[in-house]
Design a protein around this motif. Structure first.
Motif, PDB file in Angstrom:
ATOM      1  N   ILE A 127      29.678 -20.290  30.818  1.00 53.55           N
ATOM      2  CA  ILE A 127      31.111 -20.008  30.815  1.00 53.55           C
ATOM      3  C   ILE A 127      31.431 -19.010  29.712  1.00 53.55           C
ATOM      4  CG2 ILE A 127      33.402 -21.017  30.585  1.00 53.55           C
ATOM      5  CD1 ILE A 127      32.239 -23.632  31.545  1.00 53.55           C
ATOM      6  N   PHE A 128      32.180 -17.972  30.069  1.00 57.64           N
ATOM      7  CA  PHE A 128      32.655 -16.983  29.112  1.00 57.64           C
ATOM      8  C   PHE A 128      34.144 -16.759  29.356  1.00 57.64           C
ATOM      9  CE2 PHE A 128      28.264 -16.122  30.202  1.00 57.64           C
ATOM     10  CZ  PHE A 128      27.645 -16.071  28.966  1.00 57.64           C
ATOM     11  N   SER A 129      34.862 -16.400  28.322  1.00 55.80           N
ATOM     12  CA  SER A 129      36.283 -16.118  28.485  1.00 55.80           C
ATOM     13  C   SER A 129      36.706 -15.072  27.461  1.00 55.80           C
ATOM     14  CB  SER A 129      37.112 -17.395  28.308  1.00 55.80           C
ATOM     15  OG  SER A 129      37.171 -17.769  26.949  1.00 55.80           O
ATOM     16  N   SER A 130      37.945 -14.618  27.603  1.00 54.25           N
ATOM     17  CA  SER A 130      38.472 -13.603  26.682  1.00 54.25           C
ATOM     18  C   SER A 130      39.046 -14.223  25.420  1.00 54.25           C
ATOM     19  CB  SER A 130      39.570 -12.791  27.384  1.00 54.25           C
ATOM     20  OG  SER A 130      40.627 -13.644  27.795  1.00 54.25           O
ATOM     21  N   GLU A 131      38.933 -15.534  25.272  1.00 54.09           N
ATOM     22  CA  GLU A 131      39.478 -16.207  24.096  1.00 54.09           C
ATOM     23  C   GLU A 131      38.491 -16.141  22.939  1.00 54.09           C
ATOM     24  OE1 GLU A 131      40.498 -20.117  25.249  1.00 54.09           O
ATOM     25  OE2 GLU A 131      42.057 -19.492  26.661  1.00 54.09           O
ATOM     26  N   LEU A 132      38.114 -14.939  22.569  1.00 50.77           N
ATOM     27  CA  LEU A 132      37.168 -14.724  21.473  1.00 50.77           C
ATOM     28  C   LEU A 132      37.932 -14.585  20.173  1.00 50.77           C
ATOM     29  CD1 LEU A 132      34.312 -14.125  20.409  1.00 50.77           C
ATOM     30  CD2 LEU A 132      34.725 -11.719  20.917  1.00 50.77           C
ATOM     31  N   ARG A 133      37.518 -15.332  19.159  1.00 49.18           N
ATOM     32  CA  ARG A 133      38.149 -15.232  17.844  1.00 49.18           C
ATOM     33  C   ARG A 133      37.495 -14.132  17.036  1.00 49.18           C
ATOM     34  NH1 ARG A 133      38.802 -21.605  15.987  1.00 49.18           N
ATOM     35  NH2 ARG A 133      40.063 -22.267  17.777  1.00 49.18           N
ATOM     36  N   THR A 134      38.313 -13.245  16.490  1.00 45.84           N
ATOM     37  CA  THR A 134      37.794 -12.115  15.736  1.00 45.84           C
ATOM     38  C   THR A 134      37.040 -12.588  14.501  1.00 45.84           C
ATOM     39  OG1 THR A 134      39.685 -10.801  16.471  1.00 45.84           O
ATOM     40  CG2 THR A 134      38.414  -9.956  14.601  1.00 45.84           C
ATOM     41  N   GLY A 135      35.835 -12.078  14.337  1.00 48.53           N
ATOM     42  CA  GLY A 135      35.034 -12.433  13.161  1.00 48.53           C
ATOM     43  C   GLY A 135      34.327 -13.755  13.270  1.00 48.53           C
ATOM     44  N   GLU A 136      34.438 -14.445  14.398  1.00 50.19           N
ATOM     45  CA  GLU A 136      33.777 -15.726  14.578  1.00 50.19           C
ATOM     46  C   GLU A 136      32.947 -15.701  15.855  1.00 50.19           C
ATOM     47  OE1 GLU A 136      36.405 -19.018  14.449  1.00 50.19           O
ATOM     48  OE2 GLU A 136      37.552 -18.266  12.744  1.00 50.19           O
ATOM     49  N   PRO A 137      31.855 -16.451  15.890  1.00 51.16           N
ATOM     50  CA  PRO A 137      31.036 -16.473  17.112  1.00 51.16           C
ATOM     51  C   PRO A 137      31.767 -17.171  18.256  1.00 51.16           C
ATOM     52  CG  PRO A 137      30.258 -18.119  15.558  1.00 51.16           C
ATOM     53  CD  PRO A 137      31.299 -17.305  14.827  1.00 51.16           C
ATOM     54  N   ASP A 138      31.548 -16.667  19.456  1.00 47.87           N
ATOM     55  CA  ASP A 138      32.112 -17.293  20.646  1.00 47.87           C
ATOM     56  C   ASP A 138      31.226 -18.472  21.024  1.00 47.87           C
ATOM     57  OD1 ASP A 138      33.234 -18.032  22.974  1.00 47.87           O
ATOM     58  OD2 ASP A 138      33.127 -16.074  23.960  1.00 47.87           O
ATOM     59  N   LEU A 139      31.725 -19.689  20.765  1.00 50.69           N
ATOM     60  CA  LEU A 139      30.916 -20.882  21.008  1.00 50.69           C
ATOM     61  C   LEU A 139      30.540 -21.027  22.472  1.00 50.69           C
ATOM     62  CD1 LEU A 139      32.752 -23.468  18.715  1.00 50.69           C
ATOM     63  CD2 LEU A 139      30.719 -22.103  18.216  1.00 50.69           C
ATOM     64  N   GLN A 140      31.386 -20.497  23.349  1.00 47.73           N
ATOM     65  CA  GLN A 140      31.077 -20.613  24.772  1.00 47.73           C
ATOM     66  C   GLN A 140      29.836 -19.798  25.128  1.00 47.73           C
ATOM     67  OE1 GLN A 140      34.970 -20.872  27.203  1.00 47.73           O
ATOM     68  NE2 GLN A 140      35.437 -19.562  25.481  1.00 47.73           N
ATOM     69  N   MET A 141      29.604 -18.676  24.422  1.00 52.03           N
ATOM     70  CA  MET A 141      28.436 -17.849  24.710  1.00 52.03           C
ATOM     71  C   MET A 141      27.155 -18.518  24.245  1.00 52.03           C
ATOM     72  SD  MET A 141      29.925 -14.099  23.671  1.00 52.03           S
ATOM     73  CE  MET A 141      28.372 -13.312  24.076  1.00 52.03           C
ATOM     74  N   MET A 142      27.284 -19.524  23.362  1.00 48.89           N
ATOM     75  CA  MET A 142      26.114 -20.197  22.828  1.00 48.89           C
ATOM     76  C   MET A 142      25.697 -21.381  23.695  1.00 48.89           C
ATOM     77  SD  MET A 142      27.357 -20.115  18.850  1.00 48.89           S
ATOM     78  CE  MET A 142      25.906 -20.940  18.248  1.00 48.89           C
ATOM     79  N   ARG A 143      26.490 -21.737  24.715  1.00 44.82           N
ATOM     80  CA  ARG A 143      26.145 -22.856  25.572  1.00 44.82           C
ATOM     81  C   ARG A 143      25.049 -22.463  26.563  1.00 44.82           C
ATOM     82  NH1 ARG A 143      32.059 -25.175  27.468  1.00 44.82           N
ATOM     83  NH2 ARG A 143      32.879 -25.673  25.408  1.00 44.82           N
ATOM     84  N   ARG A 144      24.150 -23.369  26.789  1.00 42.10           N
ATOM     85  CA  ARG A 144      23.100 -23.131  27.775  1.00 42.10           C
ATOM     86  C   ARG A 144      23.591 -23.464  29.185  1.00 42.10           C
ATOM     87  NH1 ARG A 144      17.919 -22.409  25.991  1.00 42.10           N
ATOM     88  NH2 ARG A 144      17.591 -22.579  23.760  1.00 42.10           N
ATOM     89  N   ALA A 145      24.491 -24.421  29.310  1.00 41.18           N
ATOM     90  CA  ALA A 145      24.968 -24.816  30.624  1.00 41.18           C
ATOM     91  C   ALA A 145      26.366 -25.384  30.491  1.00 41.18           C
ATOM     92  CB  ALA A 145      24.025 -25.851  31.250  1.00 41.18           C
ATOM     93  N   ASN A 146      26.993 -25.559  31.618  1.00 42.11           N
ATOM     94  CA  ASN A 146      28.332 -26.121  31.674  1.00 42.11           C
ATOM     95  C   ASN A 146      28.237 -27.642  31.584  1.00 42.11           C
ATOM     96  OD1 ASN A 146      30.978 -26.743  32.122  1.00 42.11           O
ATOM     97  ND2 ASN A 146      30.970 -26.161  34.283  1.00 42.11           N
ATOM     98  N   ALA A 147      28.148 -28.171  30.391  1.00 43.34           N
ATOM     99  CA  ALA A 147      27.986 -29.612  30.187  1.00 43.34           C
ATOM    100  C   ALA A 147      29.336 -30.313  30.280  1.00 43.34           C
ATOM    101  CB  ALA A 147      27.354 -29.878  28.821  1.00 43.34           C
ATOM    102  N   PRO A 148      29.360 -31.567  30.713  1.00 43.60           N
ATOM    103  CA  PRO A 148      30.626 -32.304  30.757  1.00 43.60           C
ATOM    104  C   PRO A 148      31.136 -32.594  29.352  1.00 43.60           C
ATOM    105  CG  PRO A 148      28.805 -33.770  31.242  1.00 43.60           C
ATOM    106  CD  PRO A 148      28.233 -32.385  31.179  1.00 43.60           C
ATOM    107  N   VAL A 149      32.418 -32.841  29.278  1.00 47.54           N
ATOM    108  CA  VAL A 149      33.074 -33.146  28.012  1.00 47.54           C
ATOM    109  C   VAL A 149      33.392 -34.629  27.983  1.00 47.54           C
ATOM    110  CG1 VAL A 149      35.086 -32.707  26.556  1.00 47.54           C
ATOM    111  CG2 VAL A 149      34.042 -30.829  27.847  1.00 47.54           C
ATOM    112  N   ALA A 150      33.011 -35.303  26.900  1.00 42.52           N
ATOM    113  CA  ALA A 150      33.308 -36.726  26.740  1.00 42.52           C
ATOM    114  C   ALA A 150      34.618 -36.890  25.985  1.00 42.52           C
ATOM    115  CB  ALA A 150      32.183 -37.437  25.993  1.00 42.52           C
ATOM    116  N   VAL A 151      35.471 -37.764  26.502  1.00 43.42           N
ATOM    117  CA  VAL A 151      36.752 -38.066  25.878  1.00 43.42           C
ATOM    118  C   VAL A 151      36.804 -39.563  25.601  1.00 43.42           C
ATOM    119  CG1 VAL A 151      39.260 -38.025  26.126  1.00 43.42           C
ATOM    120  CG2 VAL A 151      37.885 -36.152  27.050  1.00 43.42           C
ATOM    121  N   VAL A 152      37.148 -39.911  24.368  1.00 48.51           N
ATOM    122  CA  VAL A 152      37.247 -41.316  23.964  1.00 48.51           C
ATOM    123  C   VAL A 152      38.688 -41.607  23.558  1.00 48.51           C
ATOM    124  CG1 VAL A 152      36.427 -43.096  22.377  1.00 48.51           C
ATOM    125  CG2 VAL A 152      34.858 -41.322  23.178  1.00 48.51           C
ATOM    126  N   GLU A 153      39.281 -42.591  24.197  1.00 48.87           N
ATOM    127  CA  GLU A 153      40.605 -43.058  23.828  1.00 48.87           C
ATOM    128  C   GLU A 153      40.472 -44.478  23.275  1.00 48.87           C
ATOM    129  OE1 GLU A 153      43.320 -42.822  27.034  1.00 48.87           O
ATOM    130  OE2 GLU A 153      43.115 -40.644  27.303  1.00 48.87           O
TER     131      GLU A 153
END
Length: 282
Positions: A127-153
């Motif tokens: 997954i890639f998007s245009s939400e890149l922060r200037t001067g910071e690495p794009d964390l989405q580019m560092m992902r190997r795959a589209n992993a699920p997100v865990a949410v704890v309530e």
């Protein structure tokens, strides 16, 4: 077989105007738990170590959930399933009784580890998007795959029990305090004990939680109309920013129960009643 619905206007008698594609997180699996966490080690603030060493007994008070660290890992032998590892950090207040009849409130940290297994499907798209922060690495580019997100309530736990024990014999669940995030330490006004105290406190907490695995998805949903707010903006429930405080007071019901104690006490069989019957002044 019904015809496949495509995005666009829909002629439907139930009020649906069109079908639209949205991007959201779809819940693939979820679970709920009612954990009774027994003999959880209590790490007091250093200023209370001497109080605990001289205490005759301790009683339960209240606990607040500070943070939950969550980690998701795929299960190698079961495709599409993931382990969700959680570490709960609690701020716990207890009542320590010395020779004086008035107890001393002691504060400290408790840590609870939990693991669940949930289905999260598979996805190999990067997954890639245009939400890149200037001067910071794009964390989405560092992902190997589209992993699920865990949410704890989770809600604040209920303190069910607290016990004093001599520190001569270590338990399997005992460990010296380590790997506590800095911001969790900062929640305590003072340094925490490292865990090598001569006397130790073990507490039992009741924890309600919901865990779910979500994955980014595109879904086709029905649209009835635009969501336009119907309520006018006001300063409060009364509708006026300068409402007379005496008028507000007159609308409060007379507290009959405060003047005439009931003949019986209702058993605390729900979360609210059980949580606020402790020694936290609530």
């Amino acid at each position: 077989m019904p015809e496949k619905v495509m995005p666009g206007p829909v002629e439907d008698a139930s009020g649906i105007r069109e079908a639209v594609c949205i991007h959201t997180r779809k819940i693939y699996d979820s679970c709920r738990d009612k954990d009774c966490i027994e003999d959880l080690r209590f790490y007091p603030k250093l200023q209370y170590v001497d109080v605990i060493n001289r205490a005759l007994s301790v009683k339960g008070g209240c606990a607040h959930l500070l943070y939950v660290y969550v980690d998701v890992e795929p299960v190698s032998f079961n495709r599409g399933f993931y382990t969700v590892d959680m570490r709960f950090f609690y701020s716990v207040s207890l009542q320590a009784y010395l020779s004086s009849p008035v107890p001393v409130t002691v504060e400290g940290l408790c840590v609870f580890d939990k693991r669940v297994l949930l289905f999260g499907s598979e996805g190999n798209a990067k997954i890639f998007s245009s939400e890149l922060r200037t001067g910071e690495p794009d964390l989405q580019m560092m992902r190997r795959a589209n992993a699920p997100v865990a949410v704890v309530e989770a809600v604040d736990p209920i303190v069910l029990d607290a016990r004093l024990m001599e520190g001569c014999g270590r338990r399997d669940c005992d460990c010296d305090l380590c790997e506590v995030p800095t911001f969790v330490n900062n929640c305590f006004d003072g340094e925490l004990s490292s865990g090598d105290d001569s006397r130790r406190i073990y507490v039992t907490l009741g924890q309600f939680s919901i865990v779910r695995l979500e994955r980014d998805s595109q879904l086709l949903i029905p649209v009835y109309d635009y969501c336009m707010p119907e309520k006018d903006c006001t300063c409060g429930t009364g509708g006026s920013c300068n409402e007379d405080p005496c008028s507000i007071f007159r609308n409060i019901s007379f507290p009959v129960g405060e003047f005439f104690p009931p003949n019986t006490i209702r058993k605390n069989d729900d979360y609210e009643g059980a949580k606020f019957c402790g020694a936290c002044g609530q």
